[in-house]
Design a protein around this motif. Structure first.
Motif, PDB file in Angstrom:
ATOM      1  N   LYS A 219       0.836  -1.202   0.000  1.00 30.42           N
ATOM      2  CA  LYS A 219       0.000   0.000   0.000  1.00 30.42           C
ATOM      3  C   LYS A 219       0.874   1.256   0.000  1.00 30.42           C
ATOM      4  N   ILE A 220       0.752   2.038  -1.079  1.00 30.57           N
ATOM      5  CA  ILE A 220       1.418   3.331  -1.185  1.00 30.57           C
ATOM      6  C   ILE A 220       0.355   4.411  -1.020  1.00 30.57           C
ATOM      7  N   PHE A 221       0.692   5.482  -0.301  1.00 27.36           N
ATOM      8  CA  PHE A 221      -0.308   6.527  -0.100  1.00 27.36           C
ATOM      9  C   PHE A 221       0.245   7.905  -0.435  1.00 27.36           C
ATOM     10  N   TYR A 222      -0.678   8.778  -0.824  1.00 20.00           N
ATOM     11  CA  TYR A 222      -0.394  10.211  -0.963  1.00 20.00           C
ATOM     12  C   TYR A 222      -1.411  10.945  -0.112  1.00 20.00           C
ATOM     13  N   ALA A 223      -0.961  11.949   0.654  1.00 22.52           N
ATOM     14  CA  ALA A 223      -1.873  12.762   1.450  1.00 22.52           C
ATOM     15  C   ALA A 223      -1.476  14.225   1.310  1.00 22.52           C
ATOM     16  N   GLY A 224      -2.442  15.052   0.938  1.00 23.54           N
ATOM     17  CA  GLY A 224      -2.131  16.473   0.818  1.00 23.54           C
ATOM     18  C   GLY A 224      -2.973  17.157  -0.236  1.00 23.54           C
ATOM     19  N   LEU A 225      -2.469  18.272  -0.712  1.00 26.88           N
ATOM     20  CA  LEU A 225      -3.188  19.073  -1.698  1.00 26.88           C
ATOM     21  C   LEU A 225      -3.225  18.351  -3.043  1.00 26.88           C
ATOM     22  N   LEU A 226      -4.398  18.306  -3.634  1.00 29.36           N
ATOM     23  CA  LEU A 226      -4.566  17.678  -4.949  1.00 29.36           C
ATOM     24  C   LEU A 226      -4.645  18.781  -6.003  1.00 29.36           C
ATOM     25  N   GLY A 227      -3.509  19.457  -6.201  1.00 26.59           N
ATOM     26  CA  GLY A 227      -3.442  20.565  -7.136  1.00 26.59           C
ATOM     27  C   GLY A 227      -2.599  20.241  -8.345  1.00 26.59           C
ATOM     28  N   VAL A 228      -2.509  21.186  -9.238  1.00 31.47           N
ATOM     29  CA  VAL A 228      -1.731  21.004 -10.465  1.00 31.47           C
ATOM     30  C   VAL A 228      -0.259  20.784 -10.148  1.00 31.47           C
ATOM     31  N   ALA A 229       0.259  21.469  -9.128  1.00 23.95           N
ATOM     32  CA  ALA A 229       1.687  21.384  -8.791  1.00 23.95           C
ATOM     33  C   ALA A 229       2.090  19.990  -8.329  1.00 23.95           C
ATOM     34  N   GLN A 230       1.142  19.237  -7.749  1.00 24.62           N
ATOM     35  CA  GLN A 230       1.463  17.892  -7.249  1.00 24.62           C
ATOM     36  C   GLN A 230       1.319  16.819  -8.336  1.00 24.62           C
ATOM     37  N   PHE A 273      -7.556   4.235  -4.673  1.00 22.06           N
ATOM     38  CA  PHE A 273      -8.647   4.487  -3.735  1.00 22.06           C
ATOM     39  C   PHE A 273      -8.561   5.933  -3.238  1.00 22.06           C
ATOM     40  N   PHE A 274      -9.704   6.628  -3.282  1.00 28.28           N
ATOM     41  CA  PHE A 274      -9.742   8.018  -2.821  1.00 28.28           C
ATOM     42  C   PHE A 274     -10.540   8.105  -1.528  1.00 28.28           C
ATOM     43  N   HIS A 275      -9.947   8.715  -0.497  1.00 27.01           N
ATOM     44  CA  HIS A 275     -10.558   8.746   0.835  1.00 27.01           C
ATOM     45  C   HIS A 275     -10.972  10.143   1.285  1.00 27.01           C
ATOM     46  N   GLY A 276     -10.758  11.160   0.447  1.00 28.15           N
ATOM     47  CA  GLY A 276     -11.138  12.514   0.830  1.00 28.15           C
ATOM     48  C   GLY A 276     -10.167  13.140   1.823  1.00 28.15           C
ATOM     49  N   MET A 277     -10.584  14.232   2.414  1.00 32.44           N
ATOM     50  CA  MET A 277      -9.756  14.973   3.368  1.00 32.44           C
ATOM     51  C   MET A 277     -10.048  14.508   4.787  1.00 32.44           C
ATOM     52  N   VAL A 278      -8.991  14.216   5.542  1.00 35.31           N
ATOM     53  CA  VAL A 278      -9.132  13.891   6.964  1.00 35.31           C
ATOM     54  C   VAL A 278      -8.128  14.738   7.738  1.00 35.31           C
ATOM     55  N   ASN A 279      -8.382  14.954   9.034  1.00 37.06           N
ATOM     56  CA  ASN A 279      -7.436  15.761   9.801  1.00 37.06           C
ATOM     57  C   ASN A 279      -6.154  14.964  10.066  1.00 37.06           C
ATOM     58  N   ARG A 280      -5.130  15.666  10.501  1.00 31.23           N
ATOM     59  CA  ARG A 280      -3.791  15.093  10.611  1.00 31.23           C
ATOM     60  C   ARG A 280      -3.747  13.885  11.562  1.00 31.23           C
ATOM     61  N   GLU A 281      -4.413  14.017  12.723  1.00 31.63           N
ATOM     62  CA  GLU A 281      -4.405  12.928  13.694  1.00 31.63           C
ATOM     63  C   GLU A 281      -5.092  11.679  13.137  1.00 31.63           C
ATOM     64  N   ALA A 282      -6.236  11.885  12.483  1.00 31.94           N
ATOM     65  CA  ALA A 282      -6.964  10.752  11.894  1.00 31.94           C
ATOM     66  C   ALA A 282      -6.158  10.120  10.766  1.00 31.94           C
ATOM     67  N   LEU A 283      -5.479  10.958   9.974  1.00 28.24           N
ATOM     68  CA  LEU A 283      -4.656  10.443   8.882  1.00 28.24           C
ATOM     69  C   LEU A 283      -3.555   9.536   9.418  1.00 28.24           C
ATOM     70  N   HIS A 284      -2.858   9.997  10.443  1.00 29.43           N
ATOM     71  CA  HIS A 284      -1.765   9.196  11.008  1.00 29.43           C
ATOM     72  C   HIS A 284      -2.271   7.847  11.516  1.00 29.43           C
ATOM     73  N   GLU A 285      -3.507   7.814  11.997  1.00 31.71           N
ATOM     74  CA  GLU A 285      -4.089   6.559  12.467  1.00 31.71           C
ATOM     75  C   GLU A 285      -4.421   5.644  11.288  1.00 31.71           C
ATOM     76  N   LYS A 286      -4.987   6.223  10.216  1.00 30.45           N
ATOM     77  CA  LYS A 286      -5.423   5.429   9.063  1.00 30.45           C
ATOM     78  C   LYS A 286      -4.253   4.827   8.279  1.00 30.45           C
ATOM     79  N   ILE A 287      -3.118   5.500   8.254  1.00 34.80           N
ATOM     80  CA  ILE A 287      -2.010   5.047   7.406  1.00 34.80           C
ATOM     81  C   ILE A 287      -1.030   4.128   8.134  1.00 34.80           C
ATOM     82  N   LYS A 288      -1.315   3.790   9.388  1.00 33.96           N
ATOM     83  CA  LYS A 288      -0.378   2.998  10.186  1.00 33.96           C
ATOM     84  C   LYS A 288       0.030   1.690   9.511  1.00 33.96           C
ATOM     85  N   THR A 289      -0.907   1.061   8.804  1.00 34.74           N
ATOM     86  CA  THR A 289      -0.618  -0.238   8.192  1.00 34.74           C
ATOM     87  C   THR A 289      -0.164  -0.113   6.733  1.00 34.74           C
ATOM     88  N   TYR A 290      -0.002   1.116   6.240  1.00 31.65           N
ATOM     89  CA  TYR A 290       0.470   1.298   4.869  1.00 31.65           C
ATOM     90  C   TYR A 290       1.993   1.121   4.831  1.00 31.65           C
TER      91      TYR A 290
END
Length: 393
Positions: A219-230, A273-290
């Motif tokens: 599992k590879i993840f990206y978290a952050g702004l979904l803009g043209v620069a990224q 898979f797209f999961h939308g925006m989550v706050n930083r604490e929740a993100l750190h919890e969700k990505i633990k197994t990635y």
């Protein structure tokens, strides 16, 4: 207890690296016996709409984690129309101008730059009041705007931005740069200016979960702004995730969000898979197994070092870096993962293929090595102790 004011365009509960960076600075200064206050706009980023708690308010005072926060009115917008974006920045900047002019402020003030107009107005008023101005430069504007084709070279807006940039550097008592390239740029204009490197190291959060999913997709993840620069949309399309038995998980919000979601729902993007925006604490919890963190930039931007490099290595994630510049050197020199030349999709596909051949156990060993390197090389307390010893704050 000495007082210190921070002026920033972004602050939690807003999301993103800029808000996290400024909160982190505020909390670390508080920990070192400063009475810290923050002036910022009413919360609206990245949606470009006032958060529910701030609707109908002209200004508001808050106390967040012991930091006194004063929020001023803003006309929020994430419009692509340059005139609307300028008006949005002006709406806060004008209010800030009068606030700084007439309110009593501490002698020491940290000003975040960019946005240039905001920092220019802040530095102008603060210099009139003979304050100690500490400018934190996180990106080189307008240089980055030219590289991103967001501004035409030698246009009026470019020339005016150059004027503001030089004024800010000239009037600053001391400058903090997020990268060595930023300091190099400042010294090319003002060779004698007092500058210090200030990386956006995360507060220590060291915990790893033993793998128990051998044989399951990596599992590879990206978290952050979904803009043209990224360029996350293009990355999603140009990598065959399913053929490599890799899942790509996306968290965030921005201009490309709808297109990414449409392609996933249409079945054109498999194993994405797209999961939308989550706050930083929740993100750190969700990505633990990635397994791996992806940090991309579509264009190499001089001076830019994504703070995600420090955040994710501190969480023990090997990094797949696809952005060039100083960030690429940091990942390679510290053995934090893999690098692919910016814009070279053949190279990043090769890196993905190498990752796909690793077992979960091998990736876990990499995680442990990355975490140890982070503890040794990216220590916020050590960095802050040095800056305090140099009387930066």
């Amino acid at each position: 207890m000495e007082e210190l004011l921070i002026i920033t365009n972004y602050y939690p509960p807003e999301k993103g690296a800029a808000a996290n960076r400024m909160e982190q600075l505020a909390l670390k200064l508080k920990q070192n016996n400063y009475s810290v206050s923050v002036v910022c706009p009413l919360g609206n980023y990245p949606e470009g709409k006032l958060f529910t708690a701030y609707k109908g308010k002209f200004s508001i005072k808050e106390n967040l984690k012991g930091i006194k926060v004063k929020r001023l009115w803003i006309y929020p917008s994430v419009s692509k129309n340059i005139l609307i974006r300028v008006f949005s920045i002006l709406s806060f900047s004008i209010g800030l101008f009068f606030y700084l002019l007439f309110k009593k402020t501490p002698h020491k003030v940290v000003v975040q730059s960019p946005p240039l107009l905001l920092s220019f107005i802040s530095v102008f008023v603060l210099s009139l009041k003979k304050k100690k101005i500490i400018v934190n430069v996180s990106d080189l504007w307008p240089l980055a705007a030219i590289e991103l084709n967001a501004m035409k070279e030698d246009s009026f807006s470019h020339k005016f931005s150059l004027f503001m940039e030089r004024y800010i550097y000239k009037k600053a008592s001391v400058l903090l740069g997020q990268s060595n390239e930023i300091i190099e740029h400042i010294h090319s204009i003002f060779p004698e200016k007092k500058c210090f490197l200030y990386r956006n190291f995360p507060i220590q959060n060291n915990s790893l979960i033993e793998p128990n999913e051998e044989g399951q997709p990596i599992k590879i993840f990206y978290a952050g702004l979904l803009g043209v620069a990224q360029g996350v949309l293009e990355l999603s399309q140009k990598i065959d995730w399913k053929a490599n038995n890799i899942e790509f998980h996306i968290y965030g919000d921005g201009a490309e969000k709808q297109d990414i979601n449409k392609l996933i729902l249409s079945g054109k993007l498999q194993n994405v898979f797209f999961h939308g925006m989550v706050n930083r604490e929740a993100l750190h919890e969700k990505i633990k197994t990635y397994d791996v963190a992806l940090v991309p930039l579509k264009t190499r931007i001089f001076g830019s070092v994504p703070s995600k490099i420090f955040e994710y290595s501190n969480l023990g994630f090997p990094i797949l870096y696809f952005g060039g510049g100083e960030g690429e050197s940091l990942v390679a020199e510290n053995n934090l993962g893999w690098v692919a030349k910016v814009g070279n999709y053949s190279e990043i596909n090769s890196a993905i293929n190498l990752i796909s051949k690793l077992t979960k156990s091998e990736l876990f060993e990499m995680k442990k090595e990355v975490l140890e390197t982070s503890k040794k090389e990216f220590d916020l307390d050590k960095q802050m102790k040095f800056l305090l010893s140099e009387n930066v704050f």
